[in-house]
Design an enzyme around this catalytic site. Structure first.
Site, PDB file in Angstrom:
ATOM      1  N   ARG A  16      14.458 -17.025  35.397  1.00 48.30           N
ATOM      2  CA  ARG A  16      14.735 -17.169  33.850  1.00 48.30           C
ATOM      3  C   ARG A  16      14.289 -18.795  33.504  1.00 48.30           C
ATOM      4  O   ARG A  16      14.790 -19.116  32.181  1.00 48.30           O
ATOM      5  CB  ARG A  16      16.062 -16.927  33.684  1.00 48.30           C
TER       6      ARG A  16
ATOM      7  N   ASP B 150      18.697 -22.518  47.792  1.00 45.91           N
ATOM      8  CA  ASP B 150      17.940 -22.325  46.856  1.00 45.91           C
ATOM      9  C   ASP B 150      18.440 -23.380  45.491  1.00 45.91           C
ATOM     10  O   ASP B 150      17.928 -23.418  44.735  1.00 45.91           O
ATOM     11  CB  ASP B 150      17.605 -20.990  46.246  1.00 45.91           C
TER      12      ASP B 150
ATOM     13  N   ARG C 185      13.447 -27.258  45.773  1.00 42.11           N
ATOM     14  CA  ARG C 185      14.850 -27.132  46.268  1.00 42.11           C
ATOM     15  C   ARG C 185      14.353 -26.878  47.895  1.00 42.11           C
ATOM     16  O   ARG C 185      13.148 -26.547  48.369  1.00 42.11           O
ATOM     17  CB  ARG C 185      15.151 -25.664  45.974  1.00 42.11           C
TER      18      ARG C 185
ATOM     19  N   ASP D  28      17.507 -10.432  33.671  1.00 42.34           N
ATOM     20  CA  ASP D  28      16.964 -10.422  32.217  1.00 42.34           C
ATOM     21  C   ASP D  28      16.292 -11.569  31.715  1.00 42.34           C
ATOM     22  O   ASP D  28      15.782 -11.577  30.495  1.00 42.34           O
ATOM     23  CB  ASP D  28      17.994  -9.920  31.369  1.00 42.34           C
ATOM     24  N   GLY D  29      16.391 -12.478  32.474  1.00 43.35           N
ATOM     25  CA  GLY D  29      15.694 -13.761  31.863  1.00 43.35           C
ATOM     26  C   GLY D  29      16.278 -14.823  31.262  1.00 43.35           C
ATOM     27  O   GLY D  29      15.818 -15.798  30.738  1.00 43.35           O
TER      28      GLY D  29
HETATM   29  P1  AMP Z   1      21.702 -18.737  40.418  1.00 44.38           P
HETATM   30  O1  AMP Z   1      22.413 -18.068  41.541  1.00 44.38           O
HETATM   31  O2  AMP Z   1      21.600 -19.097  39.115  1.00 44.38           O
HETATM   32  O3  AMP Z   1      20.876 -20.083  41.227  1.00 44.38           O
HETATM   33  O4  AMP Z   1      20.382 -17.888  40.556  1.00 44.38           O
HETATM   34  C1  AMP Z   1      19.826 -17.460  41.635  1.00 44.38           C
HETATM   35  C2  AMP Z   1      18.345 -16.674  41.638  1.00 44.38           C
HETATM   36  O5  AMP Z   1      18.592 -15.544  40.650  1.00 44.38           O
HETATM   37  C3  AMP Z   1      17.340 -17.584  40.907  1.00 44.38           C
HETATM   38  O6  AMP Z   1      16.106 -17.173  41.218  1.00 44.38           O
HETATM   39  C4  AMP Z   1      17.528 -17.472  39.428  1.00 44.38           C
HETATM   40  O7  AMP Z   1      16.384 -17.656  38.784  1.00 44.38           O
HETATM   41  C5  AMP Z   1      17.748 -15.839  39.478  1.00 44.38           C
HETATM   42  N1  AMP Z   1      18.434 -15.468  38.012  1.00 44.38           N
HETATM   43  C6  AMP Z   1      19.696 -15.727  38.059  1.00 44.38           C
HETATM   44  N2  AMP Z   1      20.245 -15.176  36.611  1.00 44.38           N
HETATM   45  C7  AMP Z   1      19.005 -14.521  36.087  1.00 44.38           C
HETATM   46  C8  AMP Z   1      18.634 -13.877  35.031  1.00 44.38           C
HETATM   47  N3  AMP Z   1      19.603 -13.710  33.934  1.00 44.38           N
HETATM   48  N4  AMP Z   1      17.592 -13.343  35.040  1.00 44.38           N
HETATM   49  C9  AMP Z   1      16.746 -13.529  35.767  1.00 44.38           C
HETATM   50  N5  AMP Z   1      16.764 -14.151  37.141  1.00 44.38           N
HETATM   51  C10 AMP Z   1      17.884 -14.636  37.198  1.00 44.38           C
HETATM   52 MG    MG Z   2      19.734 -21.158  41.433  1.00 44.83          MG
END
Ligand code: AMP
Ligand code: MG
Length: 490
Positions: free
Chosen positions: A97, A256, A187, A129-130
């Site tokens: 996103r 990540d 990362r 949902d991005g």
């Molecule tokens: P995070 O836990 O926020 O570090 O995200 C982990 C992974 O999920 C990463 O690849 C993010 O880009 C993806 N991600 C988190 N929230 C969303 C979302 N609402 N839509 C698409 N990808 C997401």
């Molecule tokens: Mg992340």
């Protein structure tokens, strides 16, 4: 390098990451927000790009942050990466996103990534949902700017924009975007992606890129990659020293979310400790307490081990092991340095470590506010002013003895008391970004009242300086509002 004119400024764009080629990212376009509204912006963050404060109310910047316009001639991209999430390997993640809008060089020649979080779907969105919601964008904005003010390495936040677009989480919220700045968005998980897919040519290309852009001082070493791994470990140790000294819990230390340049990255369910509870877990989704406050150093070492695996083709195992073995003692030394500063101790003495450990045990038993305690120490100009603290706590004799020992260590004969107070107040915040304070501003922002978040940003980006009328913000959180439940939902 490409020069472009934007909003009356001459920008120096350097598409260094894009030049790595198609294996590293996918071309994307932000999804424009509708009904875009300014929430908050940071002059200090803009200054990192040499952007003047007046730019922050310009419609061109609003349009950029709302995903409605782009820098002419620069193609946004979504990066691919992988990562160990809660200990298990996920072979493909990537910017689901977020989009890298541009890389710009400031007048000093520093490279800055401009990354738009909440920019819409990308090839790496999986079932997401991005979108990013207003709540989490405000949280990341405030925390980035606060950690920076505390001197803890972090990505920065330039602005948040709200919209009238509904997004479903536990509740229906509004979509928002955050323009994030970071020296790098690479990362640990980027390295893992290329290593575990056996794309060794690309892995080495990525290593060379990080070496050239972020660790040029390692280029002259006998084995530059070995030196770079040690330098990444060093920066990670500095990061963890900052987190542990200020009671910051990241919450989701997956590989990540670990920056290759050692900055705090990807704020989610973070929290500052209120009382000193070492085993505190801020993320309600972290059932096993993997990322508890007192496991963060161990988890950073775990993450460095995962990263080290990807270096095995270019660095001898023994050298990698030596770096990993040195990590925890190095972090401990850097942590003690920070804690000595917080306690106003000059120089380094044999008993300092014990003094710090004794204090932490007392704070834990006495359930005293962690950050508030240091500020109280800094404000007292005589030990007598502090002794009532001991009287009111459950281990009065221990605290009284500690205060006396601290006073004689911090105030040796001949030391100027006001110099000690000044030094301590420059590192002990009066205002700490407590989750309950953020929550108050989120509730107002949901009603489209953004003044409280702007005000909190002002205080938290200058957290050492008392502002008249803001006593409420310096108070410990009321017990019933502590431990606000936070999940990964954002
Ligand atoms: P995070 O836990 O926020 O570090 O995200 C982990 C992974 O999920 C990463 O690849 C993010 O880009 C993806 N991600 C988190 N929230 C969303 C979302 N609402 N839509 C698409 N990808 C997401
Ligand atoms: Mg992340």
């Amino acid at each position: 390098m490409q020069e472009l004119e934007w909003c009356g400024l001459q920008l120096q764009a350097d598409d260094a990451y894009a030049r790595l080629g198609a294996y590293f990212s996918a071309p994307v376009r932000p999804r424009p927000l509708t009904g875009a509204r300014w929430v908050v912006a940071s002059e200090q963050a803009a200054a990192l790009l040499d952007w003047p404060a007046q730019l922050l109310n310009q419609p061109q910047l609003l349009a950029l942050v709302a995903g409605q316009s782009l820098f002419a001639g620069i193609e946004p991209l979504a990066m691919v990466y992988a990562g160990h999430q809660f200990g298990g390997y996920t072979p493909q993640l990537g910017d689901g996103r977020g989009q890298l809008l541009a890389q710009l060089r400031n007048r000093k020649g520093e490279l800055w990534d401009l990354h738009l979080k909440g920019a819409g779907l990308t090839p790496f969105s999986r079932d997401g949902d991005g979108c990013a919601v207003l709540r989490s964008s405000i949280r990341e904005f405030l925390a980035s700017e606060h950690l920076a003010a505390l001197g803890i390495p972090t990505s920065r936040a330039l602005a948040v924009v709200d919209s009238d677009m509904p997004v479903r989480r536990e509740l229906t919220e509004t979509a928002a975007t955050l323009l994030r700045l970071a020296r790098s968005h690479v990362r640990f998980g980027h390295f893992e992606f290329f290593y575990y897919t056996r794309q060794y040519t690309q892995l080495h290309q990525l290593m060379d890129y990080v070496l050239e852009q972020h660790y040029p001082e390692c280029q002259a070493a006998d084995n530059p990659m070995q030196a770079m791994f040690a330098a990444i470990s060093q920066r990670t140790a500095e990061l963890l020293a900052g987190w542990q000294a200020y009671g910051f819990c990241h919450g989701v230390m997956n590989t990540d979310n670990m920056s290759i340049v050692g900055e705090t990255l990807d704020y989610g369910p973070f929290a500052f400790l209120e009382r000193y509870q070492p085993s505190y877990v801020c993320n309600s989704s972290d059932i096993g307490g993997r990322y508890a406050f007192n496991r963060q150093v161990e988890m950073a070492e775990w993450n460095l081990t995962a990263l080290g695996q990807t270096f095995t083709g270019r660095v001898e195992l023994d050298a990698l092991r030596d770096t990993l073995t040195a990590f925890t003692p190095l972090q401990q030394a850097l942590y003690e340095q920070r804690m000595r500063a917080r306690l106003g101790l000059e120089g380094e003495q044999a008993g300092d470590q014990t003094l710090i450990e004794r204090l932490l045990r007392i704070l834990q038993t006495a359930e005293l506010d962690y950050n508030g305690f240091f500020r109280q120490l800094s404000e007292a100009d005589a030990i007598e002013q502090l002794l009532p603290l001991a009287g009111a706590c459950v281990v009065p004799a221990d605290l009284q003895q500690w205060l006396q020992d601290w006073w004689s260590r911090a105030m040796p004969a001949g030391r100027d008391g006001s110099q000690r107070q000044q030094a301590m107040q420059a590192v002990n915040p009066l205002y700490v970004l407590r989750n309950a304070l953020i929550q108050e501003t989120i509730e107002a922002a949901r009603q489209q009242d953004y003044a409280p978040v702007q005000h909190l940003h002002q205080l938290m980006s200058s957290p050492f300086v008392a502002v008249a009328g803001c006593e409420h913000y310096a108070q410990p959180t009321a017990p019933e509002r502590q431990g606000w439940p936070l999940s990964c939902s954002s």
